[in-house]
Scaffold this active site. Structure first.
Site, short mmCIF file in Angstrom:
data_model
loop_
_atom_site.label_atom_id
_atom_site.label_comp_id
_atom_site.label_asym_id
_atom_site.label_seq_id
_atom_site.Cartn_x
_atom_site.Cartn_y
_atom_site.Cartn_z
N ASN A 62 36.91 29.18 34.83
CA ASN A 62 37.39 28.00 35.74
C ASN A 62 37.93 26.79 34.42
O ASN A 62 37.20 26.68 33.57
CB ASN A 62 36.54 27.16 36.73
CG ASN A 62 34.93 27.08 36.08
OD1 ASN A 62 34.56 27.68 35.17
ND2 ASN A 62 34.58 25.83 36.33
N GLU A 64 39.04 22.95 34.35
CA GLU A 64 39.20 21.81 35.33
C GLU A 64 39.97 20.72 34.45
O GLU A 64 40.45 20.99 33.40
CB GLU A 64 37.83 20.98 35.27
CG GLU A 64 36.85 21.92 36.14
CD GLU A 64 35.52 21.21 36.14
OE1 GLU A 64 34.74 21.85 37.24
OE2 GLU A 64 35.26 20.34 35.66
N CYS A 73 40.36 28.16 39.13
CA CYS A 73 39.06 28.90 39.40
C CYS A 73 39.21 30.17 38.59
O CYS A 73 40.31 30.71 38.06
CB CYS A 73 38.89 29.35 40.76
SG CYS A 73 38.95 28.02 41.93
N GLU A 75 38.55 33.22 39.19
CA GLU A 75 39.13 34.43 39.89
C GLU A 75 40.64 34.28 39.54
O GLU A 75 41.25 35.46 39.29
CB GLU A 75 38.81 34.38 41.16
CG GLU A 75 37.27 34.32 41.39
CD GLU A 75 36.35 33.19 41.58
OE1 GLU A 75 35.39 33.01 42.33
OE2 GLU A 75 37.01 32.16 41.07
N CYS A 112 35.87 30.82 46.39
CA CYS A 112 36.33 29.98 47.31
C CYS A 112 37.36 30.44 48.52
O CYS A 112 37.79 31.49 48.10
CB CYS A 112 37.05 28.73 46.52
SG CYS A 112 38.47 28.92 45.74
N CYS A 115 40.60 31.51 46.43
CA CYS A 115 40.67 32.71 45.74
C CYS A 115 40.36 33.91 46.53
O CYS A 115 41.05 34.80 46.37
CB CYS A 115 39.42 32.68 44.64
SG CYS A 115 39.70 31.37 43.48
#
Length: 161
Positions: A62, A64, A73, A75, A112, A115
């Site tokens: 991930n 940010e 993310c 994934e 999430c 994803c």
């Protein structure tokens, strides 16, 4: 009116030691790659490691930024990397792990919604299942045979045409 039910089947292992060697290795890699996450706002580092049908391995973490919670993310980073470097190679399995720097990291987490949608699209694109191995740094491990099982009744490009 007709009542319908949805359910998924998945395997729960007590820990990584129950996995086949290749799956255990993939989850260990996902656990290790969490250290490369850029998560200065959430302090929740996620690693995803993909094994492609040709045996190649691609990782993602991930990422940010200051406009948190907007970010990437692990994934989707791994999926985009795999598709960019190996555009015509199917994804076999993706292992996902995390390190919560503010709390417990001892149980599986699930991708999430964004994803899940991306994983469902990749399954449609390759016309085949993508296995998921989900685990924290320790503890139980979940193995899900199709990523799309996490997004029943998913939206697809078919609805757009």
């Amino acid at each position: 009116m007709e009542k319908q039910q949805l359910h998924i089947d998945y395997i729960v292992y007590n820990d990584i030691n129950g996995l086949e060697d290749a799956d255990a290795w993939l989850l260990k890699e996902a656990r290790e790659v969490t250290a490369h996450a850029y998560a200065p706002y959430s302090h929740f580092q996620v690693g995803a490691v993909i094994r492609l049908a040709n045996g190649e391995i691609v990782a993602g973490t991930n990422q940010e930024n200051a406009s948190f919670p907007i970010g990437l993310c692990a994934e989707r980073v791994a999926l985009a990397s795999a598709a960019s470097v190996y555009p015509n190679v199917d994804i076999d399995t993706i292992a996902i792990s995390y390190h919560n720097l503010k709390g417990d990291s001892g149980h599986p987490i699930s991708p999430c919604g964004m994803c899940r949608q991306a994983l469902a699209e990749y399954e449609m694109k390759q016309d085949g299942a993508i296995r998921l191995i989900l685990g924290g740094l320790t503890g139980k491990v979940y193995v899900i045979n199709r990523a799309n099982d996490l997004l029943p009744l998913s939206f697809s490009g078919a609805e757009l045409g």
